[in-house]
Design an enzyme around this catalytic site. Structure first.
Site, PDB file in Angstrom:
ATOM      1  CB  CYS A  12      -0.915   0.005   1.225  1.00  0.00           C
ATOM      2  SG  CYS A  12      -1.915   1.516   1.374  1.00  0.00           S
ATOM      3  CB  CYS A 348      -9.954  20.465   1.261  1.00  0.00           C
ATOM      4  SG  CYS A 348     -11.163  20.411  -0.075  1.00  0.00           S
TER       5      CYS A 348
END
Length: 392
Positions: A12, A348
């Protein structure tokens, strides 16, 4: 560096910055933020130090793809959606609280008992697509959602639910989300609740908030609480009595600011919140009622609708917390026209925020602060307080 075996074994790589020391991550993010504002005159602005996150165990939400078999389910990610053999079990991901691992183990057992066959994207067969787990930091209660292809397994789930609740008594909200499409889509429109409670109570800085199943809520509670606290501290310095909260969600910014202003100035504060999601508006209204805020009006509308409403009393403060695309030129120009004394911009995406600030020609930045909502990645949030320029 976090000790993450998934990263070390190249299973990952979601945390792209894992090998970068945390202090350097903050330095690089701060530099990136300043580059996005290079065309804005920030000479008079106060740059506050970045608000730091815990480096691990900071997430309150896990979004797990379910694969493997009903006897041996795998909760984690699929590196190749069309090849379930490449599934990676992420139950020990260091971004989650350590106790999540034990919860996942119990859920794997439940999957077997309820016969929830993991969905196979390549074969377009199976039932269970995702497990979504959220924890309230204030109450330690949990919200659990099963994303299923059909309702076929609903009777078995109901049958096994009492045993699950015995093992996980902190489960406050349990629901089934139906996502029938053969596509990598996280959730569908229909939510079937298996508990009486449909919202997960949370509390930041003494402000009650409610997490809803299909709604947005920050995944880093410590930093989210810091973000809201900064917002209320900044605006409480000024005599503001009428504020708008656009893209308000469950009301985090508006409620924090209204409560602080009412306590500071001893007068009723008028708060108007705009959010397209009706369930978010229900949650925000419930929070306002608990707080005893009387002059509050949360409306389920598109934020752009304020442009068409010319009769509203002009606000002293407008809070904007838009999605990544920003507020855009039209809404920016509308704010220039109605000229509130202050704009509080939470973003964001610093790049689109920088473009919006160029359009907000009547305003100058007073305070700027970076909030490291997403450590180990290049992403972050930023809060900017803007003041209307004085006309000479």
């Amino acid at each position: 560096m976090i000790d993450c075996r998934y990263y070390q074994q190249n299973e990952c790589r979601s945390c792209q910055w894992l090998e970068i020391p945390y202090s350097q991550q903050l330095t690089e993010k701060q530099y990136h933020l300043k580059q996005q504002l290079i065309s804005i005159n920030c000479d008079e602005a106060q740059w506050l130090a970045p608000f730091q996150s815990n480096e691990q165990g900071f997430r309150n939400k896990a979004k797990m793809v379910v694969s493997g078999s009903v006897e041996r389910p795998i909760l984690g990610i699929l590196k190749n959606p069309n090849d379930p053999q490449n599934a990676i079990d992420l139950c020990d991901c260091p971004l989650y609280p350590t106790h999540f691992s034990a919860i996942f183990s119990i859920l794997k057992d439940f999957i077997g008992r309820a016969g929830l066959v993991p969905y196979n994207i390549a074969k377009q067969k199976g039932e269970l697509k995702y497990i979504l787990l959220t924890e309230s930091i204030a109450t330690e209660k949990l919200m659990l959602r099963f994303v299923l292809r059909t309702e076929n397994k609903l009777p078995l789930i109901r049958r096994e639910l009492p045993k699950l609740l015995e093992k996980l008594p902190h489960l406050e909200v349990i629901s089934i989300n139906l996502q029938p499409q053969h596509a990598a889509i996280l959730e569908g429109e229909q939510e079937i609740f298996l508990t009486e409670q449909q919202f997960l109570p949370e509390n930041f800085n003494g402000i009650p908030l409610f997490i809803r199943p299909q709604g947005f809520f920050q995944t880093n509670p410590k930093v989210a609480a810091g973000l809201y606290a900064s917002a209320q501290q900044w605006v409480a310095e000024f005599p503001i009595y009428n504020l708008w909260d656009l893209f308000c969600g469950v009301g985090g910014f508006g409620l924090h600011c209204a409560k602080a202003l009412q306590e500071k100035w001893g007068k009723p504060i008028k708060l108007t919140g705009i959010e397209i999601s009706s369930s978010a508006i229900l949650a925000a209204s419930h929070s306002a009622k608990i707080l005893g805020l009387e002059h509050v009006n949360f409306q389920s509308l598109d934020a752009a609708s304020v442009i068409e409403n010319k009769n509203e009393n002009k606000p002293d403060l407008v809070i904007v917390n838009p999605p990544r695309r920003g507020i855009g030129k039209e809404l920016s120009e509308f704010l220039n026209q109605i000229q509130p004394h202050f704009i509080l911009y939470s973003s964001c995406n610093a790049m689109t925020m920088g473009k919006d600030l160029q359009h907000l020609t009547c305003y100058k930045p007073l305070k700027i602060q970076l909030f490291d909502m997403f450590p180990q990645t290049s992403h972050y949030e930023v809060l900017v307080l803007l003041e209307r320029k004085k006309i000479n």
